[in-house]
Design an enzyme around this catalytic site. Sequence first.
Site, short mmCIF file in Angstrom:
data_model
loop_
_atom_site.label_atom_id
_atom_site.label_comp_id
_atom_site.label_asym_id
_atom_site.label_seq_id
_atom_site.Cartn_x
_atom_site.Cartn_y
_atom_site.Cartn_z
N ASP A 13 0.81 -1.22 0.00
CA ASP A 13 0.00 0.00 0.00
C ASP A 13 0.85 1.28 0.00
OD1 ASP A 13 -2.22 -1.67 0.13
OD2 ASP A 13 -2.27 -1.62 2.32
N LYS A 16 1.71 2.26 -4.96
CA LYS A 16 2.23 1.69 -6.22
C LYS A 16 1.28 1.99 -7.38
CE LYS A 16 2.31 -2.40 -4.36
NZ LYS A 16 1.98 -2.04 -2.97
N GLY A 40 -4.65 -4.36 -3.72
CA GLY A 40 -5.63 -3.32 -4.02
C GLY A 40 -4.84 -2.08 -4.40
N HIS A 41 -4.84 -1.75 -5.68
CA HIS A 41 -4.05 -0.62 -6.18
C HIS A 41 -5.00 0.50 -6.60
CE1 HIS A 41 -0.53 -3.56 -7.22
NE2 HIS A 41 -0.81 -3.50 -5.94
N GLN A 223 1.92 -5.96 -3.21
CA GLN A 223 2.39 -6.06 -1.82
C GLN A 223 3.72 -5.29 -1.67
OE1 GLN A 223 1.37 -9.46 -3.32
NE2 GLN A 223 -0.61 -8.60 -2.84
P1 GDP Z 1 -0.86 0.37 -3.48
O1 GDP Z 1 -1.45 -0.91 -3.03
O2 GDP Z 1 0.60 0.45 -3.25
O3 GDP Z 1 -1.22 0.70 -4.91
O4 GDP Z 1 -1.50 1.51 -2.57
P2 GDP Z 1 -3.05 1.65 -2.17
O5 GDP Z 1 -3.80 2.12 -3.35
O6 GDP Z 1 -3.53 0.43 -1.49
O7 GDP Z 1 -2.94 2.75 -1.05
C1 GDP Z 1 -2.35 3.98 -1.28
C2 GDP Z 1 -3.37 5.08 -1.02
O8 GDP Z 1 -2.71 6.31 -1.02
C3 GDP Z 1 -4.45 5.19 -2.08
O9 GDP Z 1 -5.63 5.61 -1.48
C4 GDP Z 1 -3.91 6.28 -3.02
O10 GDP Z 1 -4.93 6.96 -3.72
C5 GDP Z 1 -3.25 7.16 -2.03
N1 GDP Z 1 -2.12 7.95 -2.51
C6 GDP Z 1 -1.07 7.59 -3.28
N2 GDP Z 1 -0.15 8.58 -3.32
C7 GDP Z 1 -0.65 9.58 -2.55
C8 GDP Z 1 -0.15 10.85 -2.14
O11 GDP Z 1 0.95 11.26 -2.50
N3 GDP Z 1 -0.95 11.59 -1.31
C9 GDP Z 1 -2.17 11.17 -0.90
N4 GDP Z 1 -2.89 11.97 -0.12
N5 GDP Z 1 -2.65 9.98 -1.23
C10 GDP Z 1 -1.88 9.18 -2.03
P1 IMO Z 2 -1.00 -4.17 -2.25
O1 IMO Z 2 -0.57 -4.74 -3.56
C1 IMO Z 2 -0.96 -4.56 2.07
C2 IMO Z 2 -1.01 -8.58 3.73
C3 IMO Z 2 -2.22 -9.02 4.51
C4 IMO Z 2 -1.57 -9.94 5.51
C5 IMO Z 2 -0.48 -10.63 4.67
C6 IMO Z 2 -0.89 -11.98 4.11
O2 IMO Z 2 -2.27 -3.43 -2.29
O3 IMO Z 2 0.13 -3.42 -1.61
P2 IMO Z 2 -2.49 -12.69 2.13
O4 IMO Z 2 -3.96 -12.44 1.92
O5 IMO Z 2 -1.62 -12.17 1.05
O6 IMO Z 2 -2.19 -14.12 2.46
O7 IMO Z 2 -2.15 -11.88 3.47
O8 IMO Z 2 -0.20 -9.75 3.60
N1 IMO Z 2 -1.28 -8.10 2.36
C7 IMO Z 2 -1.22 -6.82 2.01
N2 IMO Z 2 -0.99 -5.71 2.74
N3 IMO Z 2 -1.12 -4.45 0.74
C8 IMO Z 2 -1.32 -5.53 -0.02
O9 IMO Z 2 -1.32 -5.48 -1.36
C9 IMO Z 2 -1.41 -6.79 0.61
N4 IMO Z 2 -1.63 -8.06 0.18
C10 IMO Z 2 -1.54 -8.85 1.25
O10 IMO Z 2 -2.87 -7.93 5.12
O11 IMO Z 2 -0.93 -9.20 6.50
MG MG Z 3 -2.97 -1.58 -1.77
#
Ligand code: GDP
Ligand code: IMO
Ligand code: MG
Length: 422
Positions: A13, A16, A40-41, A223
């Site tokens: 998270d 990415k 979840g991206h 991840q």
């Molecule tokens: P990922 O799994 O690495 O793609 O990240 P996620 O989407 O799960 O979580 C990142 C969160 O941060 C999302 O809600 C993005 O919209 C948000 N985000 C990414 N870059 C920025 C930033 O520079 N500032 C803010 N406020 N939100 C950001």
């Molecule tokens: P993105 O791509 C954050 C975490 C789960 C748990 C561990 C194992 O959005 O960054 P799993 O279901 O993979 O067996 O869970 O990994 N986890 C993540 N945490 N971002 C993710 O993906 C994750 N995918 C799995 O919360 O701790």
């Molecule tokens: Mg994510």
Amino acid sequence: MANTILVGAQWGDEGKGKIIDVLTEQADIVVRTQGGNNAGHTVLIGDQKYVLHLVPSGILRKRKTCVIGNGVVIDPVSLVEEIDGLVELGVKVDRNLFISENAHLVFPYHRELDEQREILKGKHKIGTTKRGIGPAYGDKAARTGLRMIDLINPPRFEGMLRQRIKENNGVLAAFGAKPLSFKKVHAAYRAAGDRLKPFVTNTVVLLHESTRRNANILFEGAQGTFLDIDHGTYPFVTSSNTTSGGACTGSGVPPNRMDRVVGVMKAYTTRVGEGPLPTESAEIADMLHAMGREFGATTGRPRRCGWFDAVATRHATMVNGIDELAITNIDGLDSLEALKVCVGYRVGTTRYDHVPNDVGVLAKCQPIHLEFPGWRTPTDRARRWKDLPAKTRNYLKAIADLTGAKVTIASVGPARAQTIFL
Ligand code: GDP
Ligand code: IMO
Ligand code: MG
């Protein structure tokens, strides 16, 4: 742009999805190489928020090819739902998405086993996303998995599934869980198989032919480094190689065709699920949650939050070979009077300058912090490096130096425009 591997440098998270969307502009092909719909991206385009789980984030840009590589585990029913959801939002998913024949499948018994094992672990649970990821990769390693190539071959699929359901119903019975109906699973998966068949191909050949034409390939990591099955905080990890090597094994593109590794990291730390998080801090968690930030994109769970951990990110630079850093969520720190950065760990009188492999020791680690003055100025409107307050620039330079790579992207908001290139 050349061939670029993008990895999460922390616990997932990191932002990415946003950075992939930004970098896709210069790419021809975007490839997912590991993980499944545990990812979840998030990508924000205008007012529309997209959350991608299995489909590469590159799908949101026109004239880009997206590939789900052999290293990914696919729940075909949820992939169909994801594609339908994207199409409903006006995204083209037609002849721009290819799925590896060799990608393994996730079945309902994997999800059920994931859940049952977590229940059995009780307070020692991993805190998985319950998407069946661990059991699916387990079957892959045990050579009892089914792949996309099997799904699109109905007679073969039927025989294999019948056998797998029989065996897994026995295992589920041992957990006291309900058995699965072969008929129901078969019908749902056959329908998904028919929908996905046009996308299924030999993606290794596709990627190699593209490489010969000098296409720019972007490898979208899922991840993060500390969730890597080999290099993470085992057993509190996911079941794939989230580090840069996973991009090669999960796509069939060899290491000598890779040109650079970009590490994405937040300006602070978050983790969702159980396991050690040395810099965890209620102060920063409360602040971010009060702003409505840091809730999981896949499960909605509040993410645990902490100060920036440079011991961890330095380790990430090492195992991934990170050349460049994208630092995100800088704006999340705008209101703080002072910021802490972890530069070492202490357990009693022992100091650690690296991440200890023993997760029990890591859980006991107390962070050794450096303090930085806060900038107390909104940064979300900054568009150039020099627009950022001097204190922000100092902080970013310090965390990049401690991490051991150069910052090339600074992100001050979720939108495309809120991106500073250095
Ligand atoms: P990922 O799994 O690495 O793609 O990240 P996620 O989407 O799960 O979580 C990142 C969160 O941060 C999302 O809600 C993005 O919209 C948000 N985000 C990414 N870059 C920025 C930033 O520079 N500032 C803010 N406020 N939100 C950001
Ligand atoms: P993105 O791509 C954050 C975490 C789960 C748990 C561990 C194992 O959005 O960054 P799993 O279901 O993979 O067996 O869970 O990994 N986890 C993540 N945490 N971002 C993710 O993906 C994750 N995918 C799995 O919360 O701790
Ligand atoms: Mg994510």
